[in-house]
Scaffold this active site. Structure first.
Site, mmCIF file in Angstrom:
data_model
loop_
_atom_site.group_PDB
_atom_site.id
_atom_site.type_symbol
_atom_site.label_atom_id
_atom_site.label_comp_id
_atom_site.label_asym_id
_atom_site.label_seq_id
_atom_site.Cartn_x
_atom_site.Cartn_y
_atom_site.Cartn_z
ATOM 1 C CD GLU A 173 9.893 -5.899 6.568
ATOM 2 O OE1 GLU A 173 9.192 -4.124 5.858
ATOM 3 O OE2 GLU A 173 9.324 -6.103 8.206
ATOM 4 C CG HIS A 190 -2.223 -35.658 18.242
ATOM 5 N ND1 HIS A 190 -2.344 -36.443 18.955
ATOM 6 C CD2 HIS A 190 -3.363 -35.404 17.567
ATOM 7 C CE1 HIS A 190 -3.126 -37.373 18.387
ATOM 8 N NE2 HIS A 190 -3.166 -37.026 17.403
ATOM 9 C CE LYS A 250 6.329 -0.999 9.940
ATOM 10 N NZ LYS A 250 5.020 -0.676 9.349
ATOM 11 C CE LYS A 291 -3.812 2.670 2.799
ATOM 12 N NZ LYS A 291 -4.335 2.041 4.274
ATOM 13 C CD GLU A 329 -1.127 -3.775 11.657
ATOM 14 O OE1 GLU A 329 -0.264 -4.294 11.215
ATOM 15 O OE2 GLU A 329 -1.485 -4.008 10.079
ATOM 16 N N GLY A 362 -4.810 -2.328 5.461
ATOM 17 C CA GLY A 362 -4.087 -3.432 4.831
ATOM 18 C C GLY A 362 -5.027 -4.652 4.683
ATOM 19 N NE ARG A 363 -6.124 -3.826 11.159
ATOM 20 C CZ ARG A 363 -4.949 -2.774 10.895
ATOM 21 N NH1 ARG A 363 -4.307 -2.126 10.767
ATOM 22 N NH2 ARG A 363 -5.587 -1.759 11.913
HETATM 23 O O1 F6P Z 1 3.621 -2.712 9.861
HETATM 24 C C1 F6P Z 1 2.258 -3.167 9.582
HETATM 25 C C2 F6P Z 1 1.767 -2.356 7.972
HETATM 26 O O2 F6P Z 1 1.561 -1.699 8.009
HETATM 27 C C3 F6P Z 1 0.871 -3.191 7.806
HETATM 28 O O3 F6P Z 1 -0.364 -2.833 8.348
HETATM 29 C C4 F6P Z 1 0.447 -4.235 6.811
HETATM 30 O O4 F6P Z 1 -0.604 -4.437 6.620
HETATM 31 C C5 F6P Z 1 2.049 -3.984 6.158
HETATM 32 O O5 F6P Z 1 2.759 -3.319 7.312
HETATM 33 C C6 F6P Z 1 2.014 -3.941 4.620
HETATM 34 O O6 F6P Z 1 2.534 -2.763 4.168
HETATM 35 P P1 F6P Z 1 2.196 -2.255 2.901
HETATM 36 O O7 F6P Z 1 1.134 -2.528 2.030
HETATM 37 O O8 F6P Z 1 2.460 -0.699 3.020
HETATM 38 O O9 F6P Z 1 4.039 -2.731 2.248
#
Ligand code: F6P
Length: 551
Positions: free
Chosen positions: A209, A382, A508, A203, A351, A265-266
């Site tokens: 990452e 188990h 972060k 987003k 979250e 995002g979620r």
């Molecule tokens: O670090 C949390 C977050 O901001 C989430 O809310 C989001 O889904 C995820 O990182 C990924 O963010 P982006 O879609 O901006 O890469």
């Protein structure tokens, strides 16, 4: 019991129910009727929750007095209910195409969503036909890699696995999420760069990452084309609300699919964030997923609280969290295809609801999100079920089952479902000391007592059972939307903003400060706390030692 758990309006019910075992409650058929509901392909059985009709009605009176319908309608209409970011919350508009009701969302948003869905359909169709060159995509794609994290990974990942029986032939899906280079390394050894399509999903398009993994995969594809930029770009699509950043990173504008600030995002599976899923299951099934979610949207918008599934789920959670003081909830799907449901729900719920201040910056009046955890049954039985049956803490559970599987292995499936039903029953009913004693036939009286004590199950442990008729795009969409609206309701009832996530920022920003100290051995680390300094020094030392061994 802390004051927040003993909310005064519930105190009398808490005391009464503390004296009533679930064995007793389960005998009340009227109560059972109030706690079991069907919606399309979904059955929700809350009858093993420690609630009676009087307590349920007290919770209902609480929700009715809370103005939940107005709050719900404000969300559907696009009011800026995410106040800390001044944003609307319009994930429901993403699936308005599947709704039987007219959407109150702003026309402009609905138009943009519909345009994007058309673009997705056209692209998916073209890839299916084997020629998506008009969409900037290289020919001969066999593998799609979704690069994203959090909401840009968990939804598509969950649905891609859950809907494996619906996959189109000839196209494999992969998910690259963690910044640990191991997964990228493995993918590069497994795939052919000239047949791989990367979907960069972010987003913000600033997520460390995702960008690092994207860089690694871009270098890999670039090597295959000896650095020919245009050829490389035909292996990338992007989904982002930050189109400029996606373009600057190297994805041509025509290959960027939009996200919007009004979708968190979620909550974004239903948008172009679901692109890799749509490629995996085809447009028809992607639309069926939206339709399933819209079924729950329509229900949430119209059903009275007594029959409203998301509302009932939120009331049960409120009861377990605040009246019973339960700090966690286990989600146990009896379906390997739902392996990723728990991690999806961890983000969706924790979250959203892991907050301790109100939108006005005041401390909340009660505990908020429980820890959500779990894994598939029967494996879970188990591993940790011992503790759930006989441990000192009570953990409410959610069992999710599928009536008709996508395979013909009837014996396996019956065994699977019988275990689900048995666990829910055993947790609720338990086994009394006298029952255990009657079973202990061997040994002296004392030995029989000692054994019986260990073989006693307290029972009285609450659980919810959800049954899907079948695991289809439609039922999966309904299941996810059900949880989304439960989260909305809890945010409303707990007086918190369920749509921001400031709590992820601190780590972060510290990671950004630590990175240079890891990259440069001689860097000054005195600004860090002593533990961090010690660990940085250790890592540098060990790296040197291990490098010497390698030589
Ligand atoms: O670090 C949390 C977050 O901001 C989430 O809310 C989001 O889904 C995820 O990182 C990924 O963010 P982006 O879609 O901006 O890469």
């Amino acid at each position: 019991m802390s004051p927040d758990q003993r909310s005064s309006f519930l105190a009398e019910h808490i005391d009464r129910l503390a004296r009533t075992h679930l064995r007793e409650l389960l005998k009340d058929a009227v109560r059972g009727k109030r706690l079991r509901h069907r919606l399309g392909p979904l059955l929700l059985d809350l009858s093993r929750q420690k609630l009676d009709v009087a307590a349920l009605d007290a919770l209902g009176a609480h929700v009715e007095a809370s103005g939940w319908q107005a709050a719900r309608d404000a969300m559907f209409a696009g009011a800026p209910i995410n106040t800390s970011e001044d944003r609307a919350v319009l994930h429901t508009a993403l699936r308005a195409s599947g709704s039987k009701l007219s959407s109150p969302a702003p026309r402009e948003a609905l138009d943009e969503i519909s345009e994007t869905l058309k673009r997705i359909d056209a692209l998916v169709h073209a890839v299916g036909l084997g020629d998506a060159s008009a969409f900037g995509v290289a020919p001969g794609i066999t593998d799609v890699v979704n690069i994203g994290i959090g909401g840009s990974d968990l939804g598509p990942r969950l649905a891609e696995r859950a809907l494996a029986p619906y996959h189109v032939p000839g196209l494999r899906s992969h998910f690259l999420t963690n910044v640990d280079g191991q997964s990228a390394y493995e993918l590069m050894h497994q795939l052919d760069p000239k047949r791989t399509l990367i979907v960069m999903v972010s987003k913000t398009f600033t997520t460390q990452e995702t960008l690092l993994n994207g860089n690694v995969m871009r270098d890999w594809i670039s090597r295959a084309y000896e650095g020919e930029v245009t050829a490389v770009s035909r292996h990338f699509l992007a989904v982002s609300a930050n189109v400029a950043a996606a373009e600057a990173w190297g994805v041509p504008a025509a290959q960027v699919y939009p996200m919007w600030d009004f979708v968190g995002g979620r909550f974004s599976l239903w948008s172009a964030v679901g692109l890799s899923l749509a490629l995996a299951i085809g447009c028809y099934n992607f639309h069926a997923l939206l339709k399933g979610a819209a079924l729950v949207d329509d229900h949430f918008r119209t059903a009275p609280w007594q029959e409203n599934l998301p509302v009932l789920l939120s009331l049960v959670e409120l009861w377990n969290r605040n009246a019973q003081g339960r700090g966690s909830r286990a989600v146990v799907p009896y379906a390997d295809l739902l392996t990723d449901l728990t991690s999806y729900l961890q983000q969706l719920e924790m979250e959203s609801l892991g907050k301790q201040v109100t939108p006005q910056g005041k401390p909340v009046a009660q505990s908020t999100s429980p820890v959500v955890w779990g894994s598939v049954g029967t494996n879970a039985q188990h591993a940790y079920f011992q503790s759930l049956h006989q441990g000192t803490d009570v953990v409410p559970l959610e069992f999710i089952g599928v009536v008709k599987p996508a395979h013909h292995l009837v014996a396996n499936h019956d065994a699977l479902l019988s275990n689900l039903l048995a666990q829910a029953a055993a947790l609720a009913l338990g086994k009394t000391f006298d029952e255990a004693l009657a079973e202990a036939k061997q040994g002296s009286e004392e030995e029989r007592h000692v054994l019986a004590a260990q073989r006693t199950f307290p029972g009285d442990r609450p659980s919810t059972v959800m049954l899907l008729d079948q695991l289809t795009p439609e039922s999966l969409g309904a299941l996810i939307a059900l949880y989304e609206h439960k989260v909305f309701m809890l945010g409303h009832l707990w007086g918190i903003n369920a749509f921001d996530q400031w709590g992820v920022e601190l780590g972060k920003s510290i990671a950004r400060q630590i990175l240079p100290a890891l990259e440069n051995e001689g860097a000054n680390t005195s600004a860090f706390d002593l533990s961090t300094q010690f660990l940085l020094d250790t890592i540098h030392d060990r790296r040197l030692t291990l490098a010497k061994h390698d030589r």
